[in-house]
Scaffold this motif. Structure first.
Motif, short mmCIF file in Angstrom:
data_model
loop_
_atom_site.label_atom_id
_atom_site.label_comp_id
_atom_site.label_asym_id
_atom_site.label_seq_id
_atom_site.Cartn_x
_atom_site.Cartn_y
_atom_site.Cartn_z
N VAL A 157 -9.80 100.17 30.90
CA VAL A 157 -9.95 100.75 29.56
C VAL A 157 -9.93 102.28 29.60
CG1 VAL A 157 -11.49 100.95 27.57
CG2 VAL A 157 -11.11 98.72 28.63
N PRO A 158 -10.68 102.95 30.49
CA PRO A 158 -10.60 104.42 30.51
C PRO A 158 -9.22 104.96 30.88
CG PRO A 158 -12.61 103.68 31.58
CD PRO A 158 -11.78 102.46 31.35
N THR A 159 -8.52 104.30 31.82
CA THR A 159 -7.20 104.78 32.22
C THR A 159 -6.11 104.39 31.23
OG1 THR A 159 -6.86 102.80 33.59
CG2 THR A 159 -7.79 104.77 34.65
N GLY A 160 -6.35 103.33 30.45
CA GLY A 160 -5.40 102.94 29.43
C GLY A 160 -4.28 102.05 29.92
N HIS A 161 -4.34 101.55 31.15
CA HIS A 161 -3.28 100.66 31.64
C HIS A 161 -3.81 99.84 32.81
CE1 HIS A 161 -2.55 103.09 35.29
NE2 HIS A 161 -2.80 104.12 34.51
N PHE A 162 -3.14 98.69 33.02
CA PHE A 162 -3.47 97.85 34.16
C PHE A 162 -2.86 98.46 35.42
CE2 PHE A 162 -3.37 95.15 30.42
CZ PHE A 162 -4.55 94.44 30.52
N SER A 163 -3.41 98.09 36.59
CA SER A 163 -2.90 98.66 37.83
C SER A 163 -3.30 97.78 39.01
CB SER A 163 -3.44 100.08 38.04
OG SER A 163 -4.85 100.07 38.20
N GLY A 164 -2.52 97.90 40.06
CA GLY A 164 -2.85 97.19 41.29
C GLY A 164 -4.13 97.69 41.91
N LEU A 165 -4.43 98.99 41.73
CA LEU A 165 -5.68 99.54 42.27
C LEU A 165 -6.89 98.91 41.60
CD1 LEU A 165 -7.11 101.54 44.10
CD2 LEU A 165 -6.85 103.26 42.31
N LEU A 239 -7.80 89.30 38.66
CA LEU A 239 -6.50 89.97 38.56
C LEU A 239 -5.91 89.87 37.17
CD1 LEU A 239 -4.94 88.86 41.97
CD2 LEU A 239 -6.27 90.91 41.44
N LEU A 240 -6.29 88.85 36.40
CA LEU A 240 -5.78 88.73 35.04
C LEU A 240 -6.24 89.90 34.17
CD1 LEU A 240 -6.31 84.92 34.37
CD2 LEU A 240 -4.13 86.10 34.67
N PHE A 241 -7.41 90.47 34.47
CA PHE A 241 -7.95 91.56 33.65
C PHE A 241 -7.70 92.93 34.28
CE2 PHE A 241 -10.54 87.83 32.80
CZ PHE A 241 -10.52 87.78 31.42
N THR A 242 -7.09 92.98 35.45
CA THR A 242 -6.98 94.26 36.16
C THR A 242 -5.53 94.62 36.49
OG1 THR A 242 -7.47 93.05 38.21
CG2 THR A 242 -9.30 94.16 37.12
N SER A 243 -4.89 93.83 37.36
CA SER A 243 -3.51 94.14 37.73
C SER A 243 -2.50 93.48 36.82
CB SER A 243 -3.24 93.73 39.18
OG SER A 243 -3.41 92.33 39.35
N LEU A 244 -2.90 92.46 36.09
CA LEU A 244 -2.14 91.76 35.05
C LEU A 244 -0.96 90.97 35.59
CD1 LEU A 244 -1.83 91.26 32.01
CD2 LEU A 244 -0.32 93.23 31.90
N SER A 250 7.01 96.15 42.22
CA SER A 250 6.02 97.18 41.96
C SER A 250 5.10 97.27 43.17
CB SER A 250 5.22 96.88 40.69
OG SER A 250 4.22 97.85 40.49
N VAL A 251 5.24 98.33 43.94
CA VAL A 251 4.39 98.55 45.10
C VAL A 251 3.47 99.75 44.88
CG1 VAL A 251 6.00 97.50 46.72
CG2 VAL A 251 6.19 99.94 46.21
N SER A 252 3.47 100.29 43.68
CA SER A 252 2.61 101.43 43.37
C SER A 252 1.25 100.92 42.89
CB SER A 252 3.25 102.30 42.29
OG SER A 252 2.35 103.30 41.86
N PRO A 253 0.17 101.33 43.52
CA PRO A 253 -1.16 100.88 43.06
C PRO A 253 -1.51 101.36 41.67
CG PRO A 253 -1.26 101.76 45.30
CD PRO A 253 0.09 102.12 44.75
N ALA A 254 -0.79 102.36 41.16
CA ALA A 254 -1.10 102.90 39.84
C ALA A 254 -0.42 102.12 38.72
CB ALA A 254 -0.70 104.37 39.76
N ALA A 255 0.42 101.14 39.04
CA ALA A 255 1.16 100.38 38.03
C ALA A 255 0.74 98.92 38.08
CB ALA A 255 2.67 100.51 38.29
N PRO A 256 1.00 98.16 37.01
CA PRO A 256 0.74 96.71 37.07
C PRO A 256 1.48 96.08 38.24
CG PRO A 256 1.19 97.39 34.82
CD PRO A 256 1.47 98.59 35.68
N MET A 257 0.85 95.14 38.89
CA MET A 257 1.39 94.59 40.13
C MET A 257 1.31 93.07 40.11
SD MET A 257 0.23 95.54 44.04
CE MET A 257 0.64 97.27 43.77
#
Length: 306
Positions: A157-165, A239-244, A250-257
């Motif tokens: 929620v603070p970052t505004g997007h899902f991510s692998g991290l 993972l459903l609520f985090t990396s989606l 997508s191998v970037s931890p900053a993007a949905p994975m």
């Protein structure tokens, strides 16, 4: 004289065993009842063992029967595609490896340090140690979906997007209590004499912990880390609520994975035959990986006992 006393003691023990055996083999009502209860309990144990083995082999049989057909080269080199386009699971496999690897890299050191604190610093405030142990036990039994919701609120929620991290952070929280419990138990098994010997030689406390205690318990600690890895490998809810998930590379931890558990969840309920087949193949891959980790742990423990 000592030899005669030894022979006499052995004779008394043999007589006692014989008497006990005779009482066990007696024909009184209490003896017959004991034998009946023993046979019933033994039969129930064998029945429970057979039931568990039957369930395990039934699951493995169904997974192999439905998933073996998807073990093709395409499955491992193609990404997930829309129905009917011969997609694979390459991005999901790589995403799972990245997220579980990051989770272990984040959670294992934290769990290791907490376990060292609980095992080696017992002379500190007992209330704090009890509180830390209580929180660790609470995390060990906490539903994984709550962990996913927690990371969703504080990271996604603070970052505004899902991510692998975010997915890796959720899994790392599940790794920590397993490593804490295993590290504490293994360090408590290290004999006190080893610590005293190192301290008597003038070694500081941190050297004693690092080079004596941890070195003696390294196999058990490594086993705990592998068990934690096996636990988080098949987690879906966090993972459903985090990396989606992600249909593309997508191998970037900053993007949905993408990840295998989420892909299985999405494909298993689909109305397309090829997606359902890939879901069975993904479940087979996860099960095979977890079985390999557990077999490795068992073989390691067996070697250490020898």
């Amino acid at each position: 004289m000592a030899g005669q006393e030894s022979v006499a003691a052995t004779t008394v023990l043999m007589d006692t065993d014989c008497c006990s055996s005779g009482r066990w083999q007696g024909n009184t009502l209490s003896d017959m009842r004991r034998r009946m209860v023993d046979r019933i309990a033994t039969g129930l144990c064998w029945a429970a063992t057979a039931l568990v083995l039957l369930m395990l082999f039934s699951i493995l049989f169904v997974l192999i029967r439905n998933g073996i057909g998807g073990l093709r080269w395409v499955t491992f080199v193609h990404v997930t595609l829309p129905p009917g386009q011969a997609g694979g699971l390459a991005n999901a496999i790589v995403g799972s490896l990245i997220q579980t690897g990051l989770a272990v890299l984040i959670g294992a050191p934290v769990g290791l340090l907490v376990g060292i604190y609980l095992a080696e610093f017992t002379s500190t405030d007992g209330r704090l140690i009890n509180l830390v142990r209580f929180v660790s036990d609470l995390l060990l039994s906490a539903p994984s979906i709550l962990v996913g919701l927690f990371i969703y609120m504080v990271v996604v929620v603070p970052t505004g997007h899902f991510s692998g991290l975010a997915g890796a952070l959720a899994l790392s929280i599940l790794v920590v209590p397993v490593v804490v419990r295993t590290t504490e138990d293994m360090l408590r098994l290290v004999p006190l004499s080893m610590r005293e010997a190192a301290i008597a030689l003038g070694a500081p406390r941190w050297r004693v912990i690092l080079f004596v205690c941890l070195r003696a318990a390294r196999d058990g600690v490594a086993t705990g880390i592998l068990l934690a890895l096996a636990r988080v490998s098949g987690e879906t809810a966090p993972l459903l609520f985090t990396s989606l998930g992600n249909m593309n590379w997508s191998v970037s931890p900053a993007a949905p994975m993408a990840s295998l558990p989420v892909t299985i969840y999405q494909y298993a309920g689909a109305a397309y035959a090829d997606w359902t087949a890939l879901a069975w193949t993904g479940a087979l891959l996860i099960t095979a990986g977890i079985l390999m980790i557990n077999i490795t742990v068992r073989l390691g423990l067996g070697r250490n006992r020898k």
